[in-house]
Write a protein that holds these residues in place. Structure first.
Motif, PDB file in Angstrom:
ATOM      1  N   LEU A 177       0.832  -1.203   0.000  1.00 50.00           N
ATOM      2  CA  LEU A 177       0.000   0.000   0.000  1.00 50.00           C
ATOM      3  C   LEU A 177       0.868   1.255   0.000  1.00 50.00           C
ATOM      4  CD1 LEU A 177      -2.701  -1.191   2.541  1.00 50.00           C
ATOM      5  CD2 LEU A 177      -3.078  -0.733   0.115  1.00 50.00           C
ATOM      6  N   LEU A 178       1.930   1.244   0.748  1.00 53.78           N
ATOM      7  CA  LEU A 178       2.843   2.388   0.750  1.00 53.78           C
ATOM      8  C   LEU A 178       3.481   2.582  -0.625  1.00 53.78           C
ATOM      9  CD1 LEU A 178       4.548   1.811   4.219  1.00 53.78           C
ATOM     10  CD2 LEU A 178       2.910   3.617   3.650  1.00 53.78           C
ATOM     11  N   ARG A 179       3.841   1.479  -1.270  1.00 56.11           N
ATOM     12  CA  ARG A 179       4.414   1.579  -2.618  1.00 56.11           C
ATOM     13  C   ARG A 179       3.379   2.100  -3.610  1.00 56.11           C
ATOM     14  NH1 ARG A 179       6.164  -4.235  -1.757  1.00 56.11           N
ATOM     15  NH2 ARG A 179       8.022  -4.049  -0.451  1.00 56.11           N
ATOM     16  N   ALA A 180       2.134   1.645  -3.465  1.00 57.67           N
ATOM     17  CA  ALA A 180       1.081   2.098  -4.374  1.00 57.67           C
ATOM     18  C   ALA A 180       0.867   3.598  -4.267  1.00 57.67           C
ATOM     19  CB  ALA A 180      -0.221   1.355  -4.075  1.00 57.67           C
ATOM     20  N   ALA A 181       1.212   4.175  -3.102  1.00 55.67           N
ATOM     21  CA  ALA A 181       1.089   5.619  -2.903  1.00 55.67           C
ATOM     22  C   ALA A 181       2.340   6.366  -3.356  1.00 55.67           C
ATOM     23  CB  ALA A 181       0.806   5.920  -1.435  1.00 55.67           C
ATOM     24  N   GLY A 182       3.290   5.647  -3.967  1.00 62.28           N
ATOM     25  CA  GLY A 182       4.466   6.303  -4.518  1.00 62.28           C
ATOM     26  C   GLY A 182       5.697   6.291  -3.638  1.00 62.28           C
ATOM     27  N   ASN A 183       5.644   5.524  -2.541  1.00 65.17           N
ATOM     28  CA  ASN A 183       6.774   5.471  -1.623  1.00 65.17           C
ATOM     29  C   ASN A 183       7.612   4.226  -1.869  1.00 65.17           C
ATOM     30  OD1 ASN A 183       5.925   7.780   0.183  1.00 65.17           O
ATOM     31  ND2 ASN A 183       4.138   6.455   0.357  1.00 65.17           N
ATOM     32  N   GLU A 184       8.837   4.261  -1.390  1.00 70.70           N
ATOM     33  CA  GLU A 184       9.690   3.081  -1.391  1.00 70.70           C
ATOM     34  C   GLU A 184       9.544   2.406  -0.034  1.00 70.70           C
ATOM     35  OE1 GLU A 184      14.384   1.755  -2.004  1.00 70.70           O
ATOM     36  OE2 GLU A 184      13.762   3.849  -2.265  1.00 70.70           O
TER      37      GLU A 184
END
Length: 241
Positions: free
Chosen positions: A26-33
């Motif tokens: 979910l964090l990656r889907a929001a553009g985070n690593e």
């Protein structure tokens, strides 16, 4: 949710990096690593006799150094609060924030074993004195302490994924640096239905000089409520980092 420094996510006792995957995605889907670690002794088939607290801390430090990021956010679940706290001090300015989720925090001279309820200690000590020098858990433990009220299928799946906890991680103190002296943002998330912590989560949050931020779910909320955990993490970092 704006892009943050990379999240380095450390699991608790018996768990591997797989336990953080629902939140990390979910964090990656929001553009985070976001990267999830499995500490020495906690991968399937690992040696459980030799890993010691300093090995867990070094593993986190080495992984952060390999990332090459200027700053990272360390995220700890449960027992992972011990090595993450010590790794934050070893990494110094490279740590932008530390987030604890249903986590233990070290106290001076006390090991994880010392934090256990007195009635649990004899049984755990017997397991740690075995040749494997490890504390395994079964589906009954998962059902009672980690995922109470969840589906039988999920409880059995997690029971099949967890690995025995290396004994030295339980019996040797990690040291007790004070995270508040780091001068960085700190967050303590506490599940409303947590039954696994050896003392009230508010007591661990108090070691950070704060009240916990409440989230839904049992101890393994990172598996049962990843959306809520990811939102709480992302909102905190967006405000404070």
């Amino acid at each position: 949710m704006r892009r943050s420094p990379p999240f380095v996510m450390v699991p608790g006792a018996w768990h591997g990096g797989w336990s953080w995957q629902p939140v990390a995605r979910l964090l990656r889907a929001a553009g985070n690593e976001a990267v999830t670690l499995t500490l020495p002794g906690l991968a399937d088939g690992d040696d459980t006799v030799t890993p010691r607290p300093e090995d867990a801390v070094r593993h986190i430090v080495r992984h952060v150094e390999r990332l090459g990021a200027e700053r990272v956010v360390l995220v700890a679940h449960s027992w992972g609060g011990y090595p993450v706290t010590n790794a934050a001090f070893a990494l110094g300015r490279r740590v932008a924030a530390v987030i604890y989720c249903n986590a233990l925090l070290p106290a001076p001279g006390r090991s994880t074993f010392d934090e256990l309820l007195p009635e649990m200690q004899p049984g755990v000590r017997k397991l740690l004195d075995s040749p494997a020098h490890a504390w395994p858990i079964d589906v009954d433990f998962v059902r009672t302490y980690l995922l109470q009220g969840r589906s039988e299928d999920l409880q059995r799946l997690v029971a099949a994924l967890v690995t025995p906890m290396p004994g030295h991680y339980e019996t040797e103190p990690f040291g007790a640096p004070d995270p508040t002296s780091l001068g960085i943002p700190l967050l303590y998330l506490l599940s409303r239905d947590d039954r696994a912590l050896p003392r009230p989560g508010a007591e661990f949050a108090a070691r950070l000089g704060m009240r916990p931020v409440m989230i839904p779910g049992p101890h393994d909320a990172l598996i049962t409520h990843p959306e809520e955990v990811a939102r709480a993490i992302g909102d905190f970092v967006a405000r404070r980092v």
